[in-house]
Design a protein around this motif. Structure first.
Motif, short mmCIF file in Angstrom:
data_model
loop_
_atom_site.label_atom_id
_atom_site.label_comp_id
_atom_site.label_asym_id
_atom_site.label_seq_id
_atom_site.Cartn_x
_atom_site.Cartn_y
_atom_site.Cartn_z
N PHE A 272 0.85 -1.20 0.00
CA PHE A 272 0.00 0.00 0.00
C PHE A 272 0.89 1.25 0.00
CE2 PHE A 272 -2.46 -3.39 1.95
CZ PHE A 272 -3.65 -3.32 1.24
N TYR B 31 -2.16 6.33 -1.88
CA TYR B 31 -2.88 5.64 -0.81
C TYR B 31 -4.36 6.00 -0.77
CZ TYR B 31 -3.23 3.02 3.55
OH TYR B 31 -3.56 2.07 4.50
N PHE C 273 -6.87 3.74 -2.40
CA PHE C 273 -7.28 2.48 -1.79
C PHE C 273 -8.61 2.63 -1.03
CE2 PHE C 273 -2.47 2.04 -1.45
CZ PHE C 273 -2.37 1.44 -2.70
N ARG D 93 -9.16 2.86 6.01
CA ARG D 93 -9.14 1.60 5.23
C ARG D 93 -9.55 0.43 6.10
NH1 ARG D 93 -5.50 -2.41 3.64
NH2 ARG D 93 -3.78 -1.53 4.87
#
Length: 426
Positions: free
Chosen positions: A76, A81, A84, A313
């Protein structure tokens, strides 16, 4: 469903609940006696998913291992980022991945959106918000109006409930838009009103506003992760939300933003620009001619804080594990309906529920006022808190209670109502 007012029935509902095991994915605060708190405050700060620590520790290890190379290394990498999170955000608000981005804080995002979508003229300069808006929204709107040289007394259009009512009637919003639409530059209302828990009809408001030539945006602080939405299909111009309530990403975590794709190619649309909004393919050429990305990422300013995004996330992955917002909404309706049933059965006229009862007009929050035995609401709130319930107090006289489907149980609702009943006694 035919509800029953007893503990055994609540426990049977929990046993049949397909999401019941999701509670094990969260850290539940403990009382001094070692028992779980009855935590009904996810509308203010969501509980921590257990995987959050793992996700954060991974990024700390990447920093230790790679230092600056972590921007482009590992599973990641930091440079992309925010991408994501795009699918998870898009699923929650009903958008495509190019229409959402994680950035800034909620009020900062509202300001940035108003830079683009509040373009007042001498004849069209009003902003429509609700009379009892969340204070930060009110301050933001008032300051934007002043910044453009207008008088908030004339340019801030406040929609109020009718005399003696708590919720705003949907037809009254549409009527006001019809009457004042030619003078309204921007409609900025909540998806869910923070004080009453009322869900607004965003589709109808958007259509009515745009039919009158208004831009339409929403504050989704109490809607994201609470109710299903279709922002793209509803043609909403923009929306902003925080991620620490129903999205469980931790206090002060990075917020989310939606801008409809119809605006993405309009390079003449005013915006406050920063380098993270520049075309990704040429960003590191470090040129001084701004070339905005053709997505909501064009409104980004700076590279985001990775540790906060890692927590988001973790939360989005937990929501996906539960089956997404549609599955959560199914449980939420039953859970909230059961809580309302118990409150009515046990407390009757001793409490008043401000949140509307119509389908589609409420999520998981019920807002209560106390009207019995000369007790004030704050005293009652302090009593339930001392008995192991974490709820939320809002001045002047509202106790907000939110049974969150990710981690709350039917037994939580049952036990809370009986604690509340005991707390009403002198």
């Amino acid at each position: 469903m035919q509800f029953e007012n007893n503990l055994e029935f609540a426990q049977k509902l929990d046993q049949k609940d397909p999401l019941h095991q999701m509670r094990n994915e969260f850290h539940i605060p403990q009382q001094s006696d070692g028992n779980d708190e009855i935590y009904l405050c996810g509308n203010s700060l969501g509980l921590q998913p257990k995987r959050t620590e793992k996700y954060l520790n991974y990024e700390l290890s990447q920093w230790q291992k790679y230092a600056v190379k972590g921007h482009f290394s590992g599973d990641f990498p930091w440079m992309p980022y925010h991408e994501f999170l795009s699918q998870g955000f898009a699923n929650l608000v009903g958008a495509n991945t190019k229409e959402v981005v994680a950035m800034n804080s909620l009020t900062a995002n509202l300001h940035f959106m108003m830079v683009s979508f509040y373009r007042p003229t001498p004849t069209r300069h009003k902003i429509l918000i609700e009379d009892h808006a969340f204070p930060s929204d009110h301050y933001a709107v008032e300051s934007q109006i002043k910044y453009h040289g207008f008088d908030p007394q004339e340019s801030m259009l406040l929609i109020k409930p009718r005399e003696g009512e708590e919720a705003i009637r949907p037809e009254d919003i549409l009527k006001l838009i019809e009457q004042e639409g030619e003078s309204i530059a921007l409609i900025m209302l909540p998806g869910v009103q923070y004080y009453t828990g009322q869900v607004f009809d965003m589709a109808a408001i958007t259509q009515a506003g745009q039919d009158k030539g208004c831009y339409v945006g929403f504050d989704l602080a109490h809607a994201a992760g609470n109710i299903p939405m279709k922002l793209h299909d509803w043609n909403v111009d923009f929306a902003c939300w925080c991620s620490y309530k129903y999205l469980n990403s931790g206090p002060g975590s990075v917020a989310g933003c939606f801008v409809h794709q119809k605006h993405h190619k309009n390079k003449d649309l005013p915006r406050f620009a920063g380098w993270w909004g520049h075309n990704q393919s040429t960003r590191f050429k470090m040129e001084n001619t701004f070339d905005p990305m053709e997505s909501t990422e064009a409104w980004q300013l700076s590279n985001p804080p990775i540790l906060s995004l890692a927590a988001i996330r973790a939360s989005l992955d937990t929501i996906e594990q539960a089956g997404g917002i549609s599955e959560l909404a199914k449980k939420s309706k039953t859970l909230t309906d059961y809580l309302r049933f118990l409150l009515t059965e046990e407390l009757g006229d001793d409490i008043k529920i401000l949140t509307p009862t119509e389908d589609g007009a409420y999520g998981c929050q019920l807002s209560l006022t106390v009207d019995t035995h000369g007790l004030d609401g704050k005293t009652v709130f302090e009593r339930i808190e001392a008995a192991g319930v974490t709820g939320d107090w809002r001045y002047p006289n509202v106790i907000r209670i939110a049974p969150v489907p990710l981690y709350n149980t039917f037994e939580d609702c049952y036990r809370f109502v009986h604690i509340l009943k005991q707390s009403l006694q002198q």
